[in-house]
Write a protein that holds these residues in place. Structure first.
Motif, PDB file in Angstrom:
ATOM      1  N   ILE A  20       0.820  -1.206   0.000  1.00 43.72           N
ATOM      2  CA  ILE A  20       0.000   0.000   0.000  1.00 43.72           C
ATOM      3  C   ILE A  20       0.852   1.253   0.000  1.00 43.72           C
ATOM      4  N   SER A  21       2.044   1.196   0.573  1.00 42.61           N
ATOM      5  CA  SER A  21       2.847   2.406   0.777  1.00 42.61           C
ATOM      6  C   SER A  21       3.154   3.177  -0.494  1.00 42.61           C
ATOM      7  N   PRO A  22       3.433   2.543  -1.680  1.00 48.53           N
ATOM      8  CA  PRO A  22       3.676   3.355  -2.870  1.00 48.53           C
ATOM      9  C   PRO A  22       2.469   4.188  -3.245  1.00 48.53           C
ATOM     10  N   VAL A  23       1.247   3.637  -3.078  1.00 55.15           N
ATOM     11  CA  VAL A  23       0.046   4.386  -3.403  1.00 55.15           C
ATOM     12  C   VAL A  23      -0.098   5.574  -2.473  1.00 55.15           C
ATOM     13  N   ALA A  24       0.136   5.328  -1.184  1.00 56.71           N
ATOM     14  CA  ALA A  24       0.040   6.413  -0.213  1.00 56.71           C
ATOM     15  C   ALA A  24       1.079   7.476  -0.502  1.00 56.71           C
ATOM     16  N   ALA A  25       2.300   7.013  -0.868  1.00 57.62           N
ATOM     17  CA  ALA A  25       3.354   7.976  -1.172  1.00 57.62           C
ATOM     18  C   ALA A  25       2.987   8.796  -2.394  1.00 57.62           C
ATOM     19  N   GLN A  26       2.365   8.137  -3.404  1.00 61.47           N
ATOM     20  CA  GLN A  26       1.966   8.853  -4.601  1.00 61.47           C
ATOM     21  C   GLN A  26       0.974   9.962  -4.259  1.00 61.47           C
ATOM     22  N   ASP A  27       0.046   9.667  -3.332  1.00 64.57           N
ATOM     23  CA  ASP A  27      -0.936  10.665  -2.929  1.00 64.57           C
ATOM     24  C   ASP A  27      -0.280  11.853  -2.245  1.00 64.57           C
ATOM     25  N   ASP A  28       0.887  11.610  -1.596  1.00 63.25           N
ATOM     26  CA  ASP A  28       1.568  12.667  -0.859  1.00 63.25           C
ATOM     27  C   ASP A  28       2.515  13.470  -1.736  1.00 63.25           C
ATOM     28  N   GLU A  29       2.647  13.089  -3.023  1.00 60.89           N
ATOM     29  CA  GLU A  29       3.631  13.738  -3.875  1.00 60.89           C
ATOM     30  C   GLU A  29       3.044  14.952  -4.586  1.00 60.89           C
ATOM     31  N   ALA A  30       2.341  15.775  -3.828  1.00 57.94           N
ATOM     32  CA  ALA A  30       1.776  16.992  -4.396  1.00 57.94           C
ATOM     33  C   ALA A  30       2.821  18.076  -4.540  1.00 57.94           C
ATOM     34  N   THR A  31       3.944  17.908  -3.854  1.00 59.36           N
ATOM     35  CA  THR A  31       5.024  18.889  -3.938  1.00 59.36           C
ATOM     36  C   THR A  31       6.351  18.182  -4.186  1.00 59.36           C
ATOM     37  N   VAL A  32       7.289  18.937  -4.718  1.00 54.66           N
ATOM     38  CA  VAL A  32       8.663  18.464  -4.895  1.00 54.66           C
ATOM     39  C   VAL A  32       9.555  19.341  -4.028  1.00 54.66           C
ATOM     40  N   THR A  33      10.341  18.707  -3.167  1.00 55.25           N
ATOM     41  CA  THR A  33      11.280  19.456  -2.331  1.00 55.25           C
ATOM     42  C   THR A  33      12.685  19.274  -2.880  1.00 55.25           C
ATOM     43  N   PRO A 106      10.968  11.143  -8.745  1.00 53.12           N
ATOM     44  CA  PRO A 106      10.122  12.091  -8.020  1.00 53.12           C
ATOM     45  C   PRO A 106      10.621  13.525  -8.059  1.00 53.12           C
ATOM     46  N   GLN A 107      11.848  13.743  -8.549  1.00 52.35           N
ATOM     47  CA  GLN A 107      12.394  15.094  -8.585  1.00 52.35           C
ATOM     48  C   GLN A 107      12.105  15.831  -9.896  1.00 52.35           C
ATOM     49  N   VAL A 108      11.616  15.119 -10.911  1.00 51.56           N
ATOM     50  CA  VAL A 108      11.302  15.776 -12.179  1.00 51.56           C
ATOM     51  C   VAL A 108      10.048  16.631 -12.013  1.00 51.56           C
ATOM     52  N   VAL A 109      10.152  17.900 -12.418  1.00 51.21           N
ATOM     53  CA  VAL A 109       9.014  18.808 -12.235  1.00 51.21           C
ATOM     54  C   VAL A 109       8.338  19.187 -13.545  1.00 51.21           C
ATOM     55  N   ALA A 110       9.023  19.059 -14.698  1.00 52.29           N
ATOM     56  CA  ALA A 110       8.416  19.472 -15.961  1.00 52.29           C
ATOM     57  C   ALA A 110       9.157  18.834 -17.124  1.00 52.29           C
TER      58      ALA A 110
END
Length: 414
Positions: A20-33, A106-110
């Motif tokens: 389940i954790s990848p799905v939860a992590a995907q939901d939390d990836e609204a921002t890139v730090t 996860p670091q790609v923004v555009a």
């Protein structure tokens, strides 16, 4: 036994948590730090080893020029720009693979790209789900921006404009009344060919054939030979340079040497002249008009490009100004939404970036003043017609009433 069941239960819970954790992590990836000393990562997706590799290399290198300018000026909020280059071979399947690889970082923004319309359409579905905005410098098929995806944008013009201008030029300026239309069965080539066919017919002309070809073939004489008895005054081809350089000399082989060859932005480049050699003489191709921006800016870009890569941009392809503008518009949007933190890191909200790219207005680019509409069409300028004279592309005069995008788009939609 009870202890074994308990251990098995705990193991099951642990496995479920991992699943389940990848799905939860995907939901939390609204921002890139972006960490304090790390770069901001963007991607250029283009064709480097496929049918229009020279065009694709030109695009990739133009994006490098844009990124170098930003980095030399200190980056964005002190962060340099990291550019990852991906090769999609102008293929929908390859583009999907590339897009999935891009969104796994996860670091790609555009993304700047993709280059071909079919590849852009395929990849855009992946980016839409991941909320990664894209700006294509060269995907011209009308359908690219007609699917309601808010991550999809382009600087390129639309084929429902290009095709109407091409048909009008052949009928009204060249005075042609009978043409054959060929295409490469791809999203780009087929869509453009359909616009030309329909518009030319509506104008009163006759389309004596509408034929698709396979991009894997090398000999198109079996398709061209039956056209001899139809006596077309021109053959319009919707597709790319790799097939065009075969079609033109083979037209001469079957007795169509006096028939005009007319094509599109996928053919407009030095590669066509080099590949078709003497047979290219007298051919036509449409593209965006030469930008009417500050000549000094264009000269500075050209000189910087040549200094960096040892080749003039026009020797490779026609979309370098569009690619540069695509990258600079994305980077301007990143700068607008990036939020510096006290520790030197940078937070980029994905939804804010998607909105900022789409909301680009009055951007002063090399290709003109660029404003994105609600579909993501951001291009400026008109369609130009070019012909090969003495081994070089030369722009021809096009009546003003044939090149206004608004008028042409309206006519195409009717």
């Amino acid at each position: 036994m009870q202890k074994f069941k308990s251990l098995r239960f705990l193991l099951l819970v642990a496995l479920l948590a991992i699943a389940i954790s990848p799905v939860a992590a995907q939901d939390d990836e609204a921002t890139v730090t972006v960490a304090p000393d790390d770069p901001i990562t963007i991607v250029v997706a283009t064709d480097l080893t496929g049918p229009i590799a020279e065009f694709g290399l030109d695009i990739a290198q133009a994006v490098e020029v844009a990124v170098a300018e930003i980095n030399d000026a200190g980056g964005i909020d002190g962060h340099q720009i990291e550019l990852i280059t991906e090769d999609d071979r102008c293929s929908g399947d390859e583009a999907t693979t590339v897009a999935n690889r891009v969104v796994s970082n996860p670091q790609v923004v555009a993304v700047v790209g993709h280059i071909c319309s079919g590849a852009t359409t395929a990849a855009s579905d992946v980016y839409e789900e991941a909320r990664i905005p894209m700006m294509s410098p060269s995907a011209t098929a009308a359908g690219v921006t007609e699917r309601g995806l808010d991550v999809v944008n382009r600087v390129a013009f639309r084929d429902d404009v290009q095709g109407v201008v091409d048909a009008n030029y052949m009928y009204k300026v060249l005075g042609l009344t009978k043409i054959a239309v060929m295409h490469d069965n791809d999203t780009y080539g087929l869509g453009l060919a359909e616009v030309v066919r329909d518009t030319f017919t509506e104008l009163g002309g006759e389309v004596v054939a509408f034929e698709g070809i396979s991009v894997d073939d090398q000999d198109y004489r079996s398709v061209l030979t039956p056209l001899v008895t139809e006596s077309p005054e021109a053959i319009y081809f919707g597709g790319y340079v790799q097939q065009a350089v075969l079609l033109v000399p083979q037209m001469q082989d079957v007795g169509l040497g006096d028939v005009i060859f007319f094509s599109d932005d996928g053919v407009y480049g030095e590669a066509f002249i080099e590949g078709a050699a003497d047979a290219a003489e007298g051919a036509y191709a449409s593209f965006a008009e030469t930008p009417e921006t500050d000549p000094e800016r264009l000269e500075n870009f050209d000189s910087t490009y040549e200094e960096m890569f040892g080749v003039a941009p026009e020797d490779l392809g026609p979309f370098h100004y569009h690619a540069y503008d695509s990258a600079k518009m994305i980077l301007a949007a990143i700068e607008a939404v990036a939020e510096p933190q006290d520790d030197g890191s940078l937070v980029i909200d994905r939804e804010a970036l998607v909105a900022a790219v789409r909301g680009t207005a009055d951007y002063d680019g090399l290709t003109g003043t660029l404003t994105c509409d609600d579909k993501g069409d951001c291009g400026a300028g008109y369609i130009a017609i070019n012909t090969v004279e003495d081994g070089a592309w030369v722009a021809v005069e096009v009546p003003e009433d044939l090149v206004a995008p608004e008028a042409m788009a309206t006519e195409a939609a009717q």
